[in-house]
Design a protein around this motif. Structure first.
Motif, PDB file in Angstrom:
ATOM      1  N   PRO A  35       0.830  -1.212   0.000  1.00 53.19           N
ATOM      2  CA  PRO A  35       0.000   0.000   0.000  1.00 53.19           C
ATOM      3  C   PRO A  35       0.864   1.262   0.000  1.00 53.19           C
ATOM      4  O   PRO A  35       1.682   1.457   0.892  1.00 53.19           O
ATOM      5  CB  PRO A  35      -0.798  -0.112   1.309  1.00 53.19           C
ATOM      6  CG  PRO A  35       0.043  -0.977   2.191  1.00 53.19           C
ATOM      7  CD  PRO A  35       0.873  -1.867   1.317  1.00 53.19           C
ATOM      8  N   ILE A  36       0.692   2.084  -1.022  1.00 52.85           N
ATOM      9  CA  ILE A  36       1.428   3.356  -1.090  1.00 52.85           C
ATOM     10  C   ILE A  36       0.415   4.477  -1.347  1.00 52.85           C
ATOM     11  O   ILE A  36      -0.744   4.206  -1.655  1.00 52.85           O
ATOM     12  CB  ILE A  36       2.517   3.358  -2.194  1.00 52.85           C
ATOM     13  CG1 ILE A  36       1.887   3.128  -3.576  1.00 52.85           C
ATOM     14  CG2 ILE A  36       3.604   2.345  -1.895  1.00 52.85           C
ATOM     15  CD1 ILE A  36       2.797   3.493  -4.720  1.00 52.85           C
ATOM     16  N   ILE A  37       0.850   5.714  -1.248  1.00 51.29           N
ATOM     17  CA  ILE A  37      -0.069   6.830  -1.463  1.00 51.29           C
ATOM     18  C   ILE A  37      -0.671   6.772  -2.867  1.00 51.29           C
ATOM     19  O   ILE A  37       0.021   6.528  -3.846  1.00 51.29           O
ATOM     20  CB  ILE A  37       0.591   8.216  -1.230  1.00 51.29           C
ATOM     21  CG1 ILE A  37       1.976   8.302  -1.880  1.00 51.29           C
ATOM     22  CG2 ILE A  37       0.624   8.564   0.234  1.00 51.29           C
ATOM     23  CD1 ILE A  37       2.515   9.718  -1.926  1.00 51.29           C
ATOM     24  N   GLY A  61       6.204   5.645   8.383  1.00 51.36           N
ATOM     25  CA  GLY A  61       5.683   4.604   7.475  1.00 51.36           C
ATOM     26  C   GLY A  61       6.319   4.726   6.096  1.00 51.36           C
ATOM     27  O   GLY A  61       5.783   5.360   5.200  1.00 51.36           O
ATOM     28  N   ALA A  63       7.318   2.003   4.077  1.00 51.33           N
ATOM     29  CA  ALA A  63       7.042   0.851   3.192  1.00 51.33           C
ATOM     30  C   ALA A  63       8.280   0.638   2.312  1.00 51.33           C
ATOM     31  O   ALA A  63       9.383   0.500   2.846  1.00 51.33           O
ATOM     32  CB  ALA A  63       5.760   1.044   2.399  1.00 51.33           C
ATOM     33  N   PHE A  66       8.377   4.555  -1.542  1.00 49.29           N
ATOM     34  CA  PHE A  66       7.786   5.326  -2.641  1.00 49.29           C
ATOM     35  C   PHE A  66       7.545   6.781  -2.237  1.00 49.29           C
ATOM     36  O   PHE A  66       8.027   7.708  -2.886  1.00 49.29           O
ATOM     37  CB  PHE A  66       6.470   4.695  -3.148  1.00 49.29           C
ATOM     38  CG  PHE A  66       5.820   5.565  -4.184  1.00 49.29           C
ATOM     39  CD1 PHE A  66       6.283   5.554  -5.504  1.00 49.29           C
ATOM     40  CD2 PHE A  66       4.804   6.458  -3.851  1.00 49.29           C
ATOM     41  CE1 PHE A  66       5.722   6.402  -6.461  1.00 49.29           C
ATOM     42  CE2 PHE A  66       4.240   7.306  -4.801  1.00 49.29           C
ATOM     43  CZ  PHE A  66       4.704   7.264  -6.113  1.00 49.29           C
ATOM     44  N   SER A  67       6.807   6.993  -1.145  1.00 47.58           N
ATOM     45  CA  SER A  67       6.465   8.385  -0.800  1.00 47.58           C
ATOM     46  C   SER A  67       7.703   9.178  -0.390  1.00 47.58           C
ATOM     47  O   SER A  67       7.791  10.380  -0.658  1.00 47.58           O
ATOM     48  CB  SER A  67       5.373   8.445   0.274  1.00 47.58           C
ATOM     49  OG  SER A  67       5.705   7.658   1.375  1.00 47.58           O
ATOM     50  N   GLU A  85      10.488   2.959   9.424  1.00 47.25           N
ATOM     51  CA  GLU A  85       9.807   1.705   9.022  1.00 47.25           C
ATOM     52  C   GLU A  85      10.263   0.591   9.953  1.00 47.25           C
ATOM     53  O   GLU A  85      11.417   0.560  10.379  1.00 47.25           O
ATOM     54  CB  GLU A  85      10.142   1.356   7.566  1.00 47.25           C
ATOM     55  CG  GLU A  85       9.559   0.061   7.032  1.00 47.25           C
ATOM     56  CD  GLU A  85       8.031  -0.035   7.128  1.00 47.25           C
ATOM     57  OE1 GLU A  85       7.336   0.850   6.633  1.00 47.25           O
ATOM     58  OE2 GLU A  85       7.552  -1.014   7.726  1.00 47.25           O
ATOM     59  N   LYS A  86       9.339  -0.335  10.236  1.00 55.32           N
ATOM     60  CA  LYS A  86       9.689  -1.416  11.177  1.00 55.32           C
ATOM     61  C   LYS A  86       9.652  -2.829  10.573  1.00 55.32           C
ATOM     62  O   LYS A  86      10.146  -3.770  11.177  1.00 55.32           O
ATOM     63  CB  LYS A  86       8.769  -1.362  12.385  1.00 55.32           C
ATOM     64  CG  LYS A  86       7.353  -1.780  12.116  1.00 55.32           C
ATOM     65  CD  LYS A  86       6.576  -1.992  13.405  1.00 55.32           C
ATOM     66  CE  LYS A  86       5.178  -2.461  13.094  1.00 55.32           C
ATOM     67  NZ  LYS A  86       4.355  -2.692  14.256  1.00 55.32           N
ATOM     68  N   VAL A  87       9.034  -2.995   9.403  1.00 57.98           N
ATOM     69  CA  VAL A  87       8.861  -4.359   8.887  1.00 57.98           C
ATOM     70  C   VAL A  87      10.072  -4.768   8.020  1.00 57.98           C
ATOM     71  O   VAL A  87      10.351  -4.130   6.998  1.00 57.98           O
ATOM     72  CB  VAL A  87       7.550  -4.472   8.071  1.00 57.98           C
ATOM     73  CG1 VAL A  87       7.436  -5.811   7.378  1.00 57.98           C
ATOM     74  CG2 VAL A  87       6.349  -4.248   8.995  1.00 57.98           C
ATOM     75  N   ARG A  90       9.976  -4.922   4.186  1.00 61.02           N
ATOM     76  CA  ARG A  90       9.827  -3.597   3.558  1.00 61.02           C
ATOM     77  C   ARG A  90      11.143  -2.822   3.629  1.00 61.02           C
ATOM     78  O   ARG A  90      11.497  -2.103   2.697  1.00 61.02           O
ATOM     79  CB  ARG A  90       8.729  -2.805   4.284  1.00 61.02           C
ATOM     80  CG  ARG A  90       7.371  -3.470   4.227  1.00 61.02           C
ATOM     81  CD  ARG A  90       6.537  -2.880   3.101  1.00 61.02           C
ATOM     82  NE  ARG A  90       5.411  -3.713   2.740  1.00 61.02           N
ATOM     83  CZ  ARG A  90       4.184  -3.612   3.255  1.00 61.02           C
ATOM     84  NH1 ARG A  90       3.935  -2.709   4.177  1.00 61.02           N
ATOM     85  NH2 ARG A  90       3.219  -4.392   2.831  1.00 61.02           N
ATOM     86  N   ALA A 114       7.816   2.936  15.247  1.00 61.80           N
ATOM     87  CA  ALA A 114       7.664   4.391  15.295  1.00 61.80           C
ATOM     88  C   ALA A 114       7.374   4.890  16.707  1.00 61.80           C
ATOM     89  O   ALA A 114       7.803   5.981  17.075  1.00 61.80           O
ATOM     90  CB  ALA A 114       6.564   4.831  14.335  1.00 61.80           C
ATOM     91  N   ASP A 134       1.844   8.015   7.772  1.00 66.12           N
ATOM     92  CA  ASP A 134       1.188   7.032   6.906  1.00 66.12           C
ATOM     93  C   ASP A 134       1.568   5.637   7.400  1.00 66.12           C
ATOM     94  O   ASP A 134       2.198   4.860   6.693  1.00 66.12           O
ATOM     95  CB  ASP A 134       1.669   7.262   5.453  1.00 66.12           C
ATOM     96  CG  ASP A 134       0.903   6.413   4.443  1.00 66.12           C
ATOM     97  OD1 ASP A 134      -0.188   5.928   4.781  1.00 66.12           O
ATOM     98  OD2 ASP A 134       1.402   6.242   3.316  1.00 66.12           O
ATOM     99  N   ALA A 136       0.548   2.730  11.007  1.00 67.03           N
ATOM    100  CA  ALA A 136      -0.552   1.971  11.628  1.00 67.03           C
ATOM    101  C   ALA A 136      -1.612   2.935  12.152  1.00 67.03           C
ATOM    102  O   ALA A 136      -1.374   3.686  13.093  1.00 67.03           O
ATOM    103  CB  ALA A 136       0.017   1.124  12.757  1.00 67.03           C
TER     104      ALA A 136
END
Ligand SMILES: C[S@@+](CC[C@H](N)C(=O)[O-])C[C@H]1O[C@@H](n2cnc3c(N)ncnc32)[C@H](O)[C@@H]1O
Length: 219
Positions: A35-37, A61, A63, A66-67, A85-87, A90, A114, A134, A136
């Motif tokens: 999921p991106i903007i 966030g 991801a 991209f943003s 970012e934490k994942v 990603r 975050a 952007d 959770a």
């Protein structure tokens, strides 16, 4: 979609093409269901960055980046971005994508949750003049506690996905039980944005809903 899909389609069709590196990232995200903007949010974000001309951007966030890459494309020459970012999956993609940017030295990826990262940034005395949240949705209110003190006078603070495909307007009793907590938290968050004495906020039905706030002296 909150807005009539044909209208969104029409407006998106008016958009100019993205530079190739952003178009490739957007395609990757679509192909891999990251999921991106959305296009509509991109357009608004670009407008805000080009109007505000920030020097220090904070993004919550990342991801796949991209943003962050998008903001980097349109921010002023003397601006820097910090993105969180934490994942792990990603992060691998984001590191690769951000390292490929012409302005890679202007982007810093902070790995971690975050909740913790924002606290550390705040305690270290960091401040920002543009913040894009952007991540959770259920944690926005908790994040706000640390973000608010880091917003400089006149800072722009944008949050994505605040209208939850329109379900935000429904009574909690019509929301599926498993989604109720997030529904209530988002309503509390929007109320806070509208009533916090340090913020002036407009909530717009762009993409999945965006809140646009400006920080000022207490009313
Ligand atoms: C909607 S995506 C971000 C999309 C990105 N801003 C873009 O448009 O290219 C949300 C991201 O926030 C991350 N995230 C969610 N909660 C987080 C947290 N507590 N700490 C750090 N990252 C988080 C997710 O892993 C996910 O990659």
């Amino acid at each position: 979609m909150i807005v009539e899909p044909r209208l969104v389609e029409y407006l998106n069709a008016l958009e100019c093409e993205l530079p190739p590196h952003l178009a490739n990232l957007e395609k990757y995200a679509k192909d891999h269901e990251v999921p991106i903007i959305r296009k509509e949010a991109q357009s608004l974000l670009r407008f805000l960055v080009e109007t505000k001309q920030p020097k220090k951007i904070l993004e919550v966030g990342t991801a796949i980046g991209f943003s962050a890459s998008f903001l980097c494309e349109y921010m002023p020459k003397d601006c820097k971005i910090t993105t969180i970012e934490k994942v792990p999956m990603r992060i691998v993609e984001a590191e690769k994508n951000l390292a490929a940017l012409k302005r890679k030295d202007d982007v810093k990826l902070i790995i971690g949750d975050a909740g913790e990262v924002l606290k550390n940034l705040r305690e270290a005395g960091n401040t920002y003049d543009f913040v894009f949240m952007d991540a959770a949705k259920g944690q926005y209110m908790a994040f706000l506690e640390d973000i608010l003190p880091m917003l400089e006078e006149g800072a722009v603070f944008v949050t994505d996905n605040v209208l939850q495909e329109g379900s935000i307007m429904e009574s909690k009793f019509t929301i599926e039980r498993r989604d109720r907590t997030i529904h209530m938290r988002m309503r509390d968050y929007l109320y806070e944005l509208k009533h916090n004495p340090y913020l002036t906020t407009s909530i717009v039905a762009v993409g999945d809903g965006m809140s646009l706030s400006v920080k000022h002296e207490r009313n």
